[in-house]
Design a protein around this motif. Structure first.
Motif, mmCIF file in Angstrom:
data_model
loop_
_atom_site.group_PDB
_atom_site.id
_atom_site.type_symbol
_atom_site.label_atom_id
_atom_site.label_comp_id
_atom_site.label_asym_id
_atom_site.label_seq_id
_atom_site.Cartn_x
_atom_site.Cartn_y
_atom_site.Cartn_z
ATOM 1 N N GLY A 135 -4.859 -1.172 2.134
ATOM 2 C CA GLY A 135 -4.591 -1.041 0.700
ATOM 3 C C GLY A 135 -4.978 -2.251 -0.132
ATOM 4 N N LEU A 139 -7.769 -2.023 -2.935
ATOM 5 C CA LEU A 139 -7.348 -2.248 -4.321
ATOM 6 C C LEU A 139 -8.320 -3.199 -5.017
ATOM 7 C CD1 LEU A 139 -4.843 -1.567 -6.216
ATOM 8 C CD2 LEU A 139 -4.165 -3.927 -5.779
ATOM 9 N N ASP A 288 -2.705 -6.402 9.238
ATOM 10 C CA ASP A 288 -2.340 -5.897 7.933
ATOM 11 C C ASP A 288 -0.842 -6.174 7.788
ATOM 12 O OD1 ASP A 288 -3.069 -3.880 5.679
ATOM 13 O OD2 ASP A 288 -1.224 -3.095 6.553
ATOM 14 N N ASP A 336 -2.608 -11.644 -3.517
ATOM 15 C CA ASP A 336 -1.640 -12.041 -2.505
ATOM 16 C C ASP A 336 -1.735 -13.541 -2.229
ATOM 17 O OD1 ASP A 336 0.269 -10.081 -1.044
ATOM 18 O OD2 ASP A 336 -0.137 -11.635 0.420
ATOM 19 N N HIS A 338 -3.197 -15.137 0.212
ATOM 20 C CA HIS A 338 -4.362 -15.627 0.969
ATOM 21 C C HIS A 338 -5.177 -16.695 0.234
ATOM 22 C CE1 HIS A 338 -3.971 -11.136 2.221
ATOM 23 N NE2 HIS A 338 -2.988 -11.862 2.750
ATOM 24 N N HIS A 374 1.994 -8.472 -2.830
ATOM 25 C CA HIS A 374 1.746 -7.100 -2.361
ATOM 26 C C HIS A 374 2.683 -6.646 -1.248
ATOM 27 C CE1 HIS A 374 -2.248 -6.471 -4.326
ATOM 28 N NE2 HIS A 374 -2.273 -7.797 -4.281
ATOM 29 N N THR A 375 3.776 -7.306 -1.099
ATOM 30 C CA THR A 375 4.600 -6.945 0.052
ATOM 31 C C THR A 375 6.077 -7.192 -0.207
ATOM 32 O OG1 THR A 375 4.810 -7.214 2.448
ATOM 33 C CG2 THR A 375 4.473 -9.214 1.150
ATOM 34 N N ALA A 380 5.389 -10.763 6.193
ATOM 35 C CA ALA A 380 4.081 -10.764 5.546
ATOM 36 C C ALA A 380 3.927 -11.920 4.554
ATOM 37 C CB ALA A 380 3.847 -9.434 4.844
ATOM 38 N N TYR A 570 7.039 0.530 9.582
ATOM 39 C CA TYR A 570 7.749 0.815 8.329
ATOM 40 C C TYR A 570 7.194 2.060 7.634
ATOM 41 C CZ TYR A 570 4.234 -0.962 4.956
ATOM 42 O OH TYR A 570 3.118 -1.127 4.186
ATOM 43 N N GLU A 671 7.477 -0.065 1.297
ATOM 44 C CA GLU A 671 6.076 0.059 0.872
ATOM 45 C C GLU A 671 5.955 -0.477 -0.550
ATOM 46 O OE1 GLU A 671 2.945 0.099 1.871
ATOM 47 O OE2 GLU A 671 3.028 2.119 2.749
ATOM 48 N N ALA A 672 5.202 -1.562 -0.711
ATOM 49 C CA ALA A 672 5.120 -2.164 -2.040
ATOM 50 C C ALA A 672 4.663 -1.137 -3.080
ATOM 51 C CB ALA A 672 4.176 -3.357 -2.007
ATOM 52 N N SER A 673 3.583 -0.457 -2.789
ATOM 53 C CA SER A 673 3.107 0.552 -3.733
ATOM 54 C C SER A 673 2.586 1.778 -3.002
ATOM 55 C CB SER A 673 1.990 -0.030 -4.613
ATOM 56 O OG SER A 673 1.274 0.993 -5.259
ATOM 57 N N GLY A 674 1.572 1.543 -2.158
ATOM 58 C CA GLY A 674 0.788 2.659 -1.651
ATOM 59 C C GLY A 674 -0.256 2.972 -2.696
ATOM 60 N N THR A 675 -1.445 3.303 -2.251
ATOM 61 C CA THR A 675 -2.487 3.748 -3.182
ATOM 62 C C THR A 675 -3.100 5.057 -2.688
ATOM 63 O OG1 THR A 675 -3.941 2.201 -2.043
ATOM 64 C CG2 THR A 675 -3.114 1.525 -4.197
#
Ligand code: NTF
Length: 827
Positions: A135, A139, A288, A336, A338, A374-375, A380, A570, A671-675
């Protein structure tokens, strides 16, 4: 020589760019020229790969004038530019998208036909650049598409991994990873720019010196360097004459430096640093949501961030640019944690290289950065051990310490005497080892911090960064994710797109809210029939593909129930598996007559991180259940399970348009969002889902009646956990659950072997960290509602049409408008 060699005011110097005619003749001519002069072959001798490369380069020609023009216009205008920093871009195939953007699909198809070539074969020749895990990377790819379509100045910065996400195969039902050598047959979409190479340093130590003004300054004496070589990719807007740039960095050895070590006699070290250098951009980390604190990963992060900032500040801004005004020209969006090392890197550039004093540099830096989280999973949230960071980037560690010191003074001032708070908020964690909390650093330095769906942003404020949101409430905001309708509707679902365009015109492609105009047509029986035909055609296309690609033979009439996403506990693929086993158990135990089952085909797609043991056991179990179910005549035509290997963007584009039911069943609050959930809704699948991530917003928009909600809410999850969750009790109490788990545990699906199913079964019974058993009864009940709705095609298609009509909000164009409004211009 790398500079220009002729007069800039020469009449030919600024174009116009010679462009082939956008006609079939023009296309054929350009194509043959590419084949002859680019590939060096005659059409009669050319391979499919030659033809694919020539076709790609032909399409490139039609984008080139716009690319050069966009670049020139951007240099002229000196507008604020978004530097989107992302370690991942999960781009998907380029050919189809670029044909779409140039509006040349029909011309190209006819041109190929006239050359005796089936364009479909060339399309399948392209290996997608899988430079992302899931995701988060996809994104980033959607965002750069939208920014180009909206003509927003943006440079996407990232890493050109030589190997992207691994290719998944199954051997005896178990995942086996193969290297993804996406570059091996040529990469026609990239433009290397060796003249824009950048040097990046690592290691060494710092020294304190006194400058001319008598100010003490720290100086970094690194001990090894690498070169960053940029590759440029076109990011075309949708038929708007705009082509933005994606700039991905590849690591090279610096020969000059190697020679230096070599001459000093340390040959082994010289070779080592060479190998080191080329390793940096070699491979994408396949984890991930669960980063490992590996040195190479930190090298990757610093490498691309240092290249990118250098590129923007020294090669993109005018040479005399006044860096005090940097925030007017640059906003760095951190995808994020990174790229968070960019924060001390910009400080280092301003203080050490450009001579700013600390306070002024900090003021500039704070106004340049914004951070997207994002998490919600604690594992994470990246941390780097001080030991490792100090060894690799000693100057950056010093800078981080000073940022933290000043920040903690601010905390002490706001909350006098609250040393517990100071310790909680420190960018430096003391336990279990001294380390840098990258999310905290990003929050301290970022002008804005956002989550990726309403619920996620709320939980981010309340649970992940509560002290920070108390200190700086105005810093926190939400931008709900979105997906590009160009790739995921127009390109992936031509049939639906044609139906929509015939009904409401074509404006929806860049103004997705206009899908609303479809709402009244949900009541039109003819429209519903046409809509069903689209689904049926998409299913047919998918099943043909799966037969060739995976040797799968799937029944045409059944409901297509799809769960595609990374394999993670999760996300609860096991809950879906329990549903399948319970349906199957019902029939084989005689409780349910086979003809009472709604015919279903369940399709899974999922990669597991190679080191994620439990995820791989779950993959094995899904495959084992699939084998058994598919071979059992008692459920033939009623229940099938397919797990095509190597789920990727290319497969998603075929699967999603064919789906009836979208599985979004993560444990609430995880789940932060899901796309994927958005892509399914836009393609007319109904969602069965929990109150999690963007599901919450999807349900609110499409309406409760058009969404199958089940399961605990996030507060209910918390309460249950607080009370002490004992999954084995649920097993004891619920006969259906017991029969289901007993059948799984019996070895029925594994040739009698009970041992191999034990890891998953025992985990469910004795841990079940993501509470699949707790939501199991509610899930079955919701699936029964799904069956009931599916039994009436008119009911189902009305619901599906309303999902399409009401999901326009989930365009990434809207996400970009929100970023522009709430983050990029709101300072
Ligand atoms: C992912 N995060 C989330 O797990 C998804 O829910 C979300 O849709 C995407 O980001 C995009 O926002 C990650 O992959 C990571 F790395 F942050 F954990």
């Amino acid at each position: 020589r790398i500079g220009p060699s002729f007069k800039a005011n020469h009449p030919l110097a600024s174009g116009p760019v010679v462009q082939p005619a956008p006609t079939v003749d023009g296309f054929v001519e350009a194509f043959l020229a590419e084949l002859n002069y680019g590939q060096g072959v005659l059409l009669s001798q050319s391979t499919v790969n030659d033809q694919y490369l020539a076709l790609a380069r032909t399409v490139r020609r039609y984008l080139m004038a716009d690319w050069l023009e966009t670049g020139a216009r951007r240099r002229q205008a000196q507008q604020k530019t978004v530097a989107y920093l992302s370690a991942e871009y999960l781009l998907g195939r380029q050919l189809g998208n670029n044909l779409l953007a140039t509006n040349l699909q029909d011309v190209a198809e006819e041109a190929m036909r006239r050359s005796g070539i089936d364009i479909a074969a060339l399309r399948s020749q392209e290996v997608e650049p899988g430079l992302g895990n899931g995701g988060l990377g996809r994104l980033a790819a959607c965002f750069v598409d939208s920014l180009a379509t909206m003509d927003v100045p943006c440079i996407g910065y990232g890493i050109r991994y030589e190997y992207g996400i691994f290719r998944q195969t199954f051997v005896e039902d178990r995942q086996v990873e193969l290297p993804d050598s996406w570059l091996s047959l040529g990469s026609p979409w990239e433009f290397p720019h060796p003249e824009r190479q950048v040097i990046v340093s690592f290691g060494g130590h710092t020294e304190t010196t006194t400058d001319d003004a008598g100010v003490e300054r720290s100086r970094w004496i690194p001990d090894w360097n690498v070169l960053g070589m940029p590759y440029h990719y076109m990011v075309p807007g949708f038929r708007n004459g705009v082509v933005n740039t994606l700039r991905l960095w590849s690591a090279r050895a610096t020969h000059a430096f190697d020679l230096q070590i070599f001459n000093s006699g340390d040959y082994a070290q010289a070779v080592r640093s060479q190998t080191f250098a080329e390793n940096i951009s070699k491979v994408l980390y396949p984890e991930d949501s669960t980063p490992q604190g590996k040195e190479l990963r930190l090298q990757q992060q610093y490498f691309f961030v240092a290249c990118s900032l250098h590129d923007f500040i020294d090669n993109t801004l005018p040479a005399d640019y006044d860096l005090r005004r940097l925030p007017e020209r640059l906003v760095v969006q951190l995808n994020d944690t990174h790229p968070v090392i960019a924060i001390p890197e910009l400080m280092r550039i301003l203080v050490d290289r450009k001579g700013f004093d600390w306070d002024e540099a900090w003021d500039i830096t704070k106004r340049c950065f914004a951070y997207t989280c994002h998490t919600l999973l604690p594992e994470a949230l990246e941390v780097w051990s001080v030991d490792l960071l100090g060894r690799l980037l000693p100057r950056h560690l010093e800078i981080i310490y000073r940022i933290n010191e000043e920040f903690l003074d601010e905390v002490r001032e706001a909350f006098p005497g609250d040393e517990m708070r100071v310790r909680r908020m420190s960018v430096i964690a003391e336990h279990p080892e001294r380390s840098v909390r990258m999310a905290y650093l990003a929050t301290v330095a970022g002008a804005k911090v956002n989550g990726v769906a309403e619920l996620h942003s709320q939980l981010l404020r309340d649970k992940v960064l509560p002290d920070f949101s108390q200190l700086w409430p105005e810093k926190f905001t939400n931008v709900t994710n979105g997906v590009t309708p160009r790739r995921f509707v127009l390109l992936a679902n031509r049939r639906l797109s044609d139906l929509v365009t015939d009904t409401i015109g074509e404006g929806w492609v860049t103004d997705l809210d206009r899908l609303r105009e479809l709402e009244p047509h949900a009541e039109d029986p003819e429209f519903r029939a046409a809509f069903r035909q689209v689904k049926a055609d998409n299913k047919e296309r998918l099943y043909k593909l799966l037969r060739v690609r995976d040797g799968l033979d799937l029944p045409r009439e059944a409901m297509l129930d799809v769960m595609v996403k990374r394999l993670h506990e999760y996300k609860r693929q096991t809950l879906k598996l329990l549903h399948i086993v319970s349906l199957y158990e019902g029939v084989v135990s005689g409780r349910v007559a086979p003809e009472d089952l709604t015919p279903r085909t369940v399709v899974f797609g999922a990669k597991a991180a190679p080191g994620y043991h439990m995820a791989k056991e779950i993959i094995f179990l899904i495959n084992a259940v699939a084998d058994t179910v598919n071979a059992d005549p008692r459920v033939a035509g009623r229940l099938s399970v397919a797990f095509p290997a190597n789920y990727n963007v290319t497969l998603a584009e075929k699967l999603i348009p064919a789906a009836d039911l979208s599985e979004q069943i993560s444990l609430a609050g995880k789940e932060a969002s899901g796309t994927g959930n958005m892509k399914f809704a836009l393609n007319g699948a109904l969602t069965i889902g929990t109150d999690d991530g963007a599901n919450v917003e999807i349900r609110r928009l499409v309406g409760d009646d058009n969404f199958f909600l089940f399961g605990m809410t996030e507060p209910e999850v918390e309460t249950l956990r607080g009370e002490g969750y004992v999954p084995a009790d649920l097993y004891e109490q619920d006969p259906v659950l017991r029969a289901t788990i007993d059948l799984l545990a019996s070895g029925h699906f594994t040739g009698g072997d009970r041992q191999v199913v034990a890891p998953v079964v025992d985990n469910l019974l004795h841990q079940d960290a993501f509470m699949a058993l707790a939501d199991f009864p509610a899930y079955l009940e919701a699936q029964a509602r799904v069956d009931a709705a599916y039994a009436d095609p008119d009911t189902w298609s009305r619901m599906a049409i309303l999902n399409v009509a009401r999901s326009g909000f989930f365009s990434s164009d809207r996400s970009m408008r929100d970023y522009l409004e709430r983050i990029w211009t709101a300072r």
